[in-house]
Design an enzyme around this catalytic site. Structure first.
Site, PDB file in Angstrom:
ATOM      1  N   GLU A  77       8.357  75.105  19.927  1.00 35.29           N
ATOM      2  CA  GLU A  77       7.790  75.752  21.114  1.00 35.29           C
ATOM      3  C   GLU A  77       8.929  76.442  21.833  1.00 35.29           C
ATOM      4  OE1 GLU A  77       5.845  71.710  21.083  1.00 35.29           O
ATOM      5  OE2 GLU A  77       7.409  72.098  22.549  1.00 35.29           O
ATOM      6  N   TYR A  95      14.225  83.174  16.409  1.00 33.55           N
ATOM      7  CA  TYR A  95      13.241  82.557  15.519  1.00 33.55           C
ATOM      8  C   TYR A  95      12.543  83.612  14.656  1.00 33.55           C
ATOM      9  CZ  TYR A  95      14.104  78.593  18.593  1.00 33.55           C
ATOM     10  OH  TYR A  95      14.711  77.598  19.309  1.00 33.55           O
TER      11      TYR A  95
HETATM   12  C1  LIG Z   1      18.597  81.124  21.825  1.00 33.23           C
HETATM   13  C2  LIG Z   1      20.041  80.840  21.434  1.00 33.23           C
HETATM   14  C3  LIG Z   1      20.115  79.442  20.818  1.00 33.23           C
HETATM   15  C4  LIG Z   1      20.479  81.883  20.389  1.00 33.23           C
HETATM   16  O1  LIG Z   1      21.750  81.499  19.873  1.00 33.23           O
HETATM   17  P1  LIG Z   1      22.837  82.593  19.411  1.00 33.23           P
HETATM   18  O2  LIG Z   1      23.923  81.873  18.727  1.00 33.23           O
HETATM   19  O3  LIG Z   1      23.209  83.450  20.550  1.00 33.23           O
HETATM   20  O4  LIG Z   1      21.955  83.454  18.389  1.00 33.23           O
HETATM   21  P2  LIG Z   1      22.516  84.221  17.084  1.00 33.23           P
HETATM   22  O5  LIG Z   1      23.774  84.918  17.430  1.00 33.23           O
HETATM   23  O6  LIG Z   1      22.509  83.271  15.937  1.00 33.23           O
HETATM   24  O7  LIG Z   1      21.384  85.316  16.882  1.00 33.23           O
HETATM   25  C5  LIG Z   1      20.480  85.279  15.794  1.00 33.23           C
HETATM   26  C6  LIG Z   1      19.461  86.393  15.977  1.00 33.23           C
HETATM   27  O8  LIG Z   1      18.734  86.156  17.186  1.00 33.23           O
HETATM   28  C7  LIG Z   1      18.550  87.388  17.882  1.00 33.23           C
HETATM   29  N1  LIG Z   1      19.133  87.242  19.232  1.00 33.23           N
HETATM   30  C8  LIG Z   1      19.932  86.256  19.661  1.00 33.23           C
HETATM   31  N2  LIG Z   1      20.220  86.444  20.963  1.00 33.23           N
HETATM   32  C9  LIG Z   1      19.595  87.573  21.346  1.00 33.23           C
HETATM   33  C10 LIG Z   1      19.504  88.281  22.567  1.00 33.23           C
HETATM   34  N3  LIG Z   1      20.128  87.858  23.682  1.00 33.23           N
HETATM   35  N4  LIG Z   1      18.755  89.388  22.599  1.00 33.23           N
HETATM   36  C11 LIG Z   1      18.110  89.841  21.503  1.00 33.23           C
HETATM   37  N5  LIG Z   1      18.175  89.200  20.300  1.00 33.23           N
HETATM   38  C12 LIG Z   1      18.899  88.090  20.238  1.00 33.23           C
HETATM   39  C13 LIG Z   1      19.173  88.464  17.081  1.00 33.23           C
HETATM   40  O9  LIG Z   1      18.115  89.083  16.380  1.00 33.23           O
HETATM   41  C14 LIG Z   1      20.081  87.766  16.116  1.00 33.23           C
HETATM   42  O10 LIG Z   1      19.966  88.388  14.880  1.00 33.23           O
HETATM   43  P3  LIG Z   1      21.153  89.365  14.356  1.00 33.23           P
HETATM   44  O11 LIG Z   1      22.305  88.450  14.094  1.00 33.23           O
HETATM   45  O12 LIG Z   1      20.595  89.931  13.131  1.00 33.23           O
HETATM   46  O13 LIG Z   1      21.432  90.329  15.432  1.00 33.23           O
HETATM   47  C15 LIG Z   1      20.998  80.965  22.645  1.00 33.23           C
HETATM   48  O14 LIG Z   1      20.760  82.204  23.282  1.00 33.23           O
HETATM   49  C16 LIG Z   1      20.847  79.844  23.666  1.00 33.23           C
HETATM   50  O15 LIG Z   1      21.414  78.775  23.502  1.00 33.23           O
HETATM   51  N6  LIG Z   1      20.094  80.091  24.751  1.00 33.23           N
HETATM   52  C17 LIG Z   1      19.939  79.102  25.822  1.00 33.23           C
HETATM   53  C18 LIG Z   1      19.192  77.868  25.361  1.00 33.23           C
HETATM   54  C19 LIG Z   1      17.870  78.219  24.731  1.00 33.23           C
HETATM   55  O16 LIG Z   1      17.128  79.064  25.215  1.00 33.23           O
HETATM   56  N7  LIG Z   1      17.548  77.522  23.631  1.00 33.23           N
HETATM   57  C20 LIG Z   1      16.315  77.738  22.881  1.00 33.23           C
HETATM   58  C21 LIG Z   1      15.217  76.947  23.458  1.00 33.23           C
HETATM   59  S1  LIG Z   1      13.720  77.179  22.520  1.00 33.23           S
END
Ligand SMILES: CC(C)(COP(=O)(O)OP(=O)(O)OC[C@H]1O[C@@H](n2cnc3c(N)ncnc32)[C@H](O)[C@@H]1OP(=O)(O)O)[C@@H](O)C(=O)NCCC(=O)NCCS
Length: 172
Positions: free
Chosen positions: A120, A132
């Protein structure tokens, strides 16, 4: 890819995934507070999750040198699994760490016989929704006001194993 993007990606490559252990909890709780604010899990919630490892839970830590830069966990029950949490430190986001964490959890769940992985996510969490979707999850429902009035949850699911193979994790 810009020079800054390339630098961020290289920083991500220096990150190692490992099993999350109880002694990592102080670092994890600090990140949890930074990233989730009022919705942060309590120490008791993390302890309760870790107490169920390895029977039904599995938790990973992302580390750059001695610094904890992320963590994630999964709940596996029979042929179904749920992403419990995933988090990457603000300063380390955008370097592929979130994708690696979820990919490794998915590989673990698949290795234990899970055929579908569910989660979720808040409907306004664009970064998580994009992460995701990138991994192949598709929306299969919504829960209205799940995170409080006006804050819906998007339910997503992916068939296991994911198309992109998840990396091996030491001890995992
Ligand atoms: C969501 C979260 C875990 C993503 O982690 P991350 O290490 O920054 O993500 P990644 O670098 O592995 O990105 C993977 C893909 O996600 C997408 N993505 C990640 N962050 C993004 C952003 N800010 N905007 C748009 N796309 C994004 C991209 O498509 C990326 O693909 P690409 O490598 O082909 O460009 C991180 O932003 C986070 O910890 N957020 C706060 C906590 C949270 O919301 N957790 C999830 C709860 S459900």
């Amino acid at each position: 890819m810009s020079a800054i993007d390339a630098r961020v990606r290289r920083a991500g490559a220096e990150v190692q995934l490992a099993r999350l252990r109880w002694w990592d909890l102080p670092d994890v709780l600090a990140l949890e507070a930074e990233l989730f604010g009022d919705a942060a899990w309590t120490p008791g919630q993390f302890w309760s999750e870790l107490a169920r490892v390895p029977e039904s839970r599995w938790y990973l830590l992302a580390r750059r040198g001695a610094a904890t830069v992320g963590y994630a966990g999964v709940f596996v029950a029979g042929d179904q699994a749920d992403v419990q949490t995933v988090a990457v430190a603000s300063a380390a986001q955008g370097a592929g760490i979130g994708r690696r964490l979820v990919g490794a959890l998915a590989a673990h769940a698949a290795g234990r016989g899970a055929q579908r992985l569910h989660l979720e996510v808040r409907a306004d969490n664009d970064a998580a929704l994009a992460l995701y979707a990138r991994l192949g999850f598709v929306e299969d429902g919504r829960r209205r006001d799940y995170y409080g009035r006006g804050h819906d949850a998007v339910l997503m699911t992916a068939a296991l194993p994911l198309d992109a193979p998840g990396e091996e994790v030491a001890g995992g």
